[in-house]
Design an enzyme around this catalytic site. Structure first.
Site, PDB file in Angstrom:
ATOM      1  N   GLN A   1      -4.886  -1.836   9.681  1.00 16.11           N
ATOM      2  CA  GLN A   1      -4.631  -3.121   9.022  1.00 16.11           C
ATOM      3  C   GLN A   1      -5.161  -4.266   9.882  1.00 16.11           C
ATOM      4  O   GLN A   1      -4.864  -4.349  11.077  1.00 16.11           O
ATOM      5  CB  GLN A   1      -3.112  -3.280   8.777  1.00 16.11           C
ATOM      6  CG  GLN A   1      -2.727  -4.550   8.045  1.00 16.11           C
ATOM      7  CD  GLN A   1      -3.248  -4.598   6.614  1.00 16.11           C
ATOM      8  OE1 GLN A   1      -3.259  -3.600   5.890  1.00 16.11           O
ATOM      9  NE2 GLN A   1      -3.698  -5.762   6.190  1.00 16.11           N
TER      10      GLN A   1
ATOM     11  N   ASP B   1     -11.285   2.217   3.973  1.00 14.94           N
ATOM     12  CA  ASP B   1     -11.547   0.780   3.823  1.00 14.94           C
ATOM     13  C   ASP B   1     -13.049   0.490   3.778  1.00 14.94           C
ATOM     14  O   ASP B   1     -13.460  -0.619   3.436  1.00 14.94           O
ATOM     15  CB  ASP B   1     -10.925  -0.016   4.986  1.00 14.94           C
ATOM     16  CG  ASP B   1      -9.591  -0.671   4.606  1.00 14.94           C
ATOM     17  OD1 ASP B   1      -9.326  -0.805   3.391  1.00 14.94           O
ATOM     18  OD2 ASP B   1      -8.832  -1.039   5.523  1.00 14.94           O
TER      19      ASP B   1
ATOM     20  N   LYS C   1       0.841  -1.209   0.000  1.00 19.12           N
ATOM     21  CA  LYS C   1       0.000   0.000   0.000  1.00 19.12           C
ATOM     22  C   LYS C   1       0.872   1.254   0.000  1.00 19.12           C
ATOM     23  O   LYS C   1       0.576   2.226  -0.708  1.00 19.12           O
ATOM     24  CB  LYS C   1      -0.954  -0.035   1.202  1.00 19.12           C
ATOM     25  CG  LYS C   1      -1.974  -1.169   1.089  1.00 19.12           C
ATOM     26  CD  LYS C   1      -2.769  -1.428   2.357  1.00 19.12           C
ATOM     27  CE  LYS C   1      -3.589  -2.719   2.195  1.00 19.12           C
ATOM     28  NZ  LYS C   1      -4.390  -3.041   3.395  1.00 19.12           N
TER      29      LYS C   1
HETATM   30  C1  BQF Z   1      -1.244 -10.426  -5.691  1.00 19.73           C
HETATM   31  C2  BQF Z   1      -5.487  -9.390   2.824  1.00 19.73           C
HETATM   32  C3  BQF Z   1      -6.308 -11.370   3.905  1.00 19.73           C
HETATM   33  C4  BQF Z   1      -6.342 -10.703   5.143  1.00 19.73           C
HETATM   34  C5  BQF Z   1      -5.964  -9.385   5.211  1.00 19.73           C
HETATM   35  C6  BQF Z   1      -1.278  -8.248  -4.481  1.00 19.73           C
HETATM   36  C7  BQF Z   1      -2.055  -8.095  -2.211  1.00 19.73           C
HETATM   37  C8  BQF Z   1      -2.224  -9.465  -2.197  1.00 19.73           C
HETATM   38  C9  BQF Z   1      -1.960 -10.223  -3.327  1.00 19.73           C
HETATM   39  C10 BQF Z   1      -2.390  -7.265  -1.031  1.00 19.73           C
HETATM   40  C11 BQF Z   1      -5.003  -8.645   1.659  1.00 19.73           C
HETATM   41  C12 BQF Z   1      -4.914  -9.298   0.321  1.00 19.73           C
HETATM   42  C13 BQF Z   1      -4.570  -7.341   1.835  1.00 19.73           C
HETATM   43  C14 BQF Z   1      -1.483  -9.619  -4.460  1.00 19.73           C
HETATM   44  C15 BQF Z   1      -3.979  -6.524   0.717  1.00 19.73           C
HETATM   45  C16 BQF Z   1      -4.664  -8.279  -0.778  1.00 19.73           C
HETATM   46  O1  BQF Z   1      -0.382 -10.091  -6.508  1.00 19.73           O
HETATM   47  O2  BQF Z   1      -1.989 -11.391  -5.888  1.00 19.73           O
HETATM   48  C17 BQF Z   1      -1.569  -7.488  -3.362  1.00 19.73           C
HETATM   49  O3  BQF Z   1      -1.567  -6.487  -0.621  1.00 19.73           O
HETATM   50  N1  BQF Z   1      -3.635  -7.351  -0.405  1.00 19.73           N
HETATM   51  C18 BQF Z   1      -4.674  -6.747   3.118  1.00 19.73           C
HETATM   52  O4  BQF Z   1      -4.314  -5.600   3.315  1.00 19.73           O
HETATM   53  O5  BQF Z   1      -5.146  -7.440   4.161  1.00 19.73           O
HETATM   54  C19 BQF Z   1      -5.538  -8.726   4.066  1.00 19.73           C
HETATM   55  C20 BQF Z   1      -5.887 -10.712   2.758  1.00 19.73           C
END
Ligand code: BQF
Length: 292
Positions: free
Chosen positions: A96, A119, A52
Site C-alpha cells: 500500500q 497492482d 480491499k
Molecule cells: C469511493 C488511493 C490516493 C493514494 C493512494 C471507494 C476507494 C476510494 C474511494 C479506495 C486510493 C483511492 C486507493 C471510493 C483505493 C481508491 O467510494 O469513491 C474506494 O479504496 N481506493 C488506494 O489504495 O490508495 C490510494 C488514492
C-alpha cells in the site's frame, strides 16, 4: 448527462468474479489469495486496505493483511516482500502506498515478483503494458477502461486529455488511451504543472481524465459541451458539519461541470470503487495464471 456509477458497475463485476470463484471451488481448486502490506497507521491508507479486505471477502477470496510499524527498516520490509514472493499460497500482493519517507518506493516495488504484482507497478508489467503485451494493468486505469467499456463510450479518434502524470494514474492512462484497442485509439494529450494554456487544451477534449489531487480543480469554463469527464481525485476537505469532520471531494467541480458533461464520474462512488474491484480482477487473473 449520465452519471458513471462506479459503485453499481463494481458490484456487477464483483458478482462476476464471485461466480468465477464458485467455479474454482467446484473444480476443487484453490481460491485466489491476496495479501497487502501496509506500513504504519495512516488513516486513509488503513481505510483503503480495509476496503480491499472487504472486497476479497465479498468475492470469496482469501485475504491477508501484514501491518508492520512505520518505523520498519527498508531491509525488513524487503524481507517481508521476499517472503510473499516465495509463499505458494499467495497469488498476488500489494504494498500500500505511500510508504514512509525513509523507504525507497521504487526500489521496493521492483522486488515484487512480476507474476504476483497485481497492482501492475513493477517496471516489467509497466513495460509490457506500454508494448501491448499481456500484463497486470494498474487498478485505477484498469477501472477507468472498464467504466468506458461497460457504458459503451466511444474513444476511437477522440481527443483525450489527461491532467496529471503520476506513475499510478496519469502516465499509464495516457498510454492505455492511445493503444490500438477499445477503449483506446484516441489522441492523447498529457498535461501537468508546467503546461501552458491548460484551459484551451481542456476545451478541446472529448474525454477529460483528471488525476492531480486538488479539490474542485476542473471548473466548467474548462469543459466542452458533451465531454466525458473522469474524476480520479479523492480529496479530504475539512467540513465541520460532516460526521467525520471532512468530506470527500474530487478534482472536478462536479455540480457545475455536470451541466456540460455527457458522462461524468462522481466522488465518492465513481472511479474509487472500480479501483478496488479491478484489484480483485487482477488477483483472479493471477490465480488463473498460476493454476496453468
Ligand atoms: C469511493 C488511493 C490516493 C493514494 C493512494 C471507494 C476507494 C476510494 C474511494 C479506495 C486510493 C483511492 C486507493 C471510493 C483505493 C481508491 O467510494 O469513491 C474506494 O479504496 N481506493 C488506494 O489504495 O490508495 C490510494 C488514492
Amino acid at each position: 448527462m449520465t452519471i458513471l456509477d462506479g459503485r453499481k458497475m463494481s458490484n456487477i463485476i464483483k458478482d462476476e468474479i464471485a461466480q468465477e470463484v464458485q467455479k474454482i471451488k467446484e473444480k476443487g481448486e484453490k481460491v485466489p489469495h491476496l495479501a497487502a502490506i501496509i506500513v504504519g497507521e495512516d488513516p486513509a491508507s488503513q481505510s483503503y486496505v480495509r476496503s480491499k479486505d472487504r472486497a476479497c471477502k465479498r468475492v470469496g477470496f482469501e485475504s491477508t493483511i501484514i501491518n508492520p510499524p512505520a518505523t520498519i527498516s527498508e531491509e525488513d520490509l524487503i524481507s517481508q516482500i521476499e517472503k510473499l514472493n516465495r509463499d505458494k499460497n499467495i497469488d498476488g500482493f500489494i504494498v500500500q502506498l505511500p510508504l514512509p519517507d525513509h523507504i525507497d518506493e521504487q526500489k521496493v516495488l521492483m522486488l515484487i515478483d512480476p507474476d504476483k504484482d497485481v497492482d501492475g507497478f513493477h517496471p516489467m508489467n509497466f513495460g509490457k503494458m506500454a508494448l501491448d503485451l499481456p500484463s497486470f494493468i494498474p487498478a485505477t486505469p484498469f477501472g477507468i477502461l472498464e467504466l468506458l467499456k461497460r457504458y459503451e463510450i466511444p474513444t476511437q479518434g477522440k481527443n483525450t486529455v489527461v491532467i496529471g502524470r503520476s506513475h499510478i494514474v496519469g502516465r499509464p492512462m495516457s498510454i492505455l488511451m492511445s493503444r490500438k484497442d477499445n477503449p483506446g485509439n484516441s489522441t492523447v494529450t498529457v498535461t501537468h504543472r508546467h503546461t501552458k494554456n491548460l484551459k484551451e487544451i481542456c476545451l478541446n477534449a472529448d474525454i477529460l481524465i483528471v488525476a492531480i489531487g486538488s479539490a474542485d480543480f476542473l471548473t466548467e469554463d474548462m469543459v466542452k459541451d458533451g465531454a466525458v469527464v473522469i474524476d480520479v481525485g479523492i480529496n479530504r476537505v475539512e467540513d465541520a458539519n460532516a460526521k467525520r469532520g471532512y468530506v470527500l471531494k474530487g478534482d472536478v467541480d462536479f455540480e457545475k461541470v455536470k451541466k456540460k458533461a455527457s458522462f461524468i464520474t462522481p466522488v465518492p462512488g465513481g472511479v474509487g470503487p472500480m479501483t478496488v474491484t479491478m484489484l480483485m480482477k487482477n488477483t483472479l487473473l493471477a490465480r488463473q495464471k498460476h493454476q496453468k
